[in-house]
Write a protein that holds these residues in place. Structure first.
Motif: not given
Lengths: 136, 72
Positions: A23, A53-55, A81, A83, A94, B67-69, B71
């Protein structure tokens, strides 16, 4: 409504593509005119999580960006950010980490790299509402 | 003493701690806040013992992440 010029959008997109598979993230600064936000500058920051999958924004870069906004007479409007593999909508993570209900949270989906999707959201608690985004 | 908080000069009493400044400045959601004093980051666990001095430059920064974790 939030407005961004196309060159700023392209900066975000290029940076997000360059950071794949992780990301990417950054800040947006600008002005507020009535109900409308106008993005004047985008900031490309380091995702210190180095994750797909994280920022987390690099705090030193965040501080430098805030000072730059101050010197340019603009204000922080929110963050953005990417995805890399999922749609442009806020995840539970988020929402959990969105503490500022006045901020704009932009998410760039690269799920289909030939058709990236950037959307902007206002987040209040567990509620996320799409904010009209105009790129011109 | 005179300190600078988020770019604005302010007069404060000597002996002010960073923890007291957080209260004075009505910093919202302080659990998400980190601070820098003269460009050095201070952990929130050290706010109580950080005594500010004349000329200090303080910035408050909110943690930004997500973040997209989770999803799909």
């Amino acid at each position: 409504m939030i407005k961004m010029n196309r060159s700023d959008y392209e900066k975000i997109l290029a940076h997000a593509l360059s950071e794949l598979p992780n990301e990417a993230c950054g800040l947006i600064g600008g002005i507020i005119e009535g109900e409308n936000k106008i993005v004047k500058k985008v900031y490309l920051l380091t995702n210190i999580d180095k994750s797909n999958e994280h920022f987390s924004l690099d705090p030193k870069e965040q501080l430098a960006a805030v000072k730059d906004m101050r010197s340019e007479g603009i204000m922080p409007l929110g963050n953005w950010h990417s995805h890399p593999e999922s749609p442009s909508r806020p995840s539970e993570e988020d929402k959990r980490l969105a503490y500022d209900s006045s901020a704009s949270y932009m998410i760039l989906s690269l799920m289909d790299k030939s058709a990236p999707v950037l959307k902007s959201f206002k987040i209040h608690g567990s509620e996320a509402v799409t904010e009209e985004l105009i790129i011109e | 003493m005179t300190i600078t908080v988020s770019g604005n000069k302010k007069e404060k009493n000597d002996g002010l701690t960073l923890a007291q400044l957080v209260i004075d400045e009505n910093v919202e959601t302080p659990q998400y806040v980190t601070a820098s004093v003269n460009e050095e980051f201070v952990s929130s666990s050290d706010f109580e013992k950080t005594v500010l001095k004349d000329g200090d430059n303080i910035e408050f920064l909110y943690f930004m992440g997500g973040g997209s974790y989770g999803i799909y």
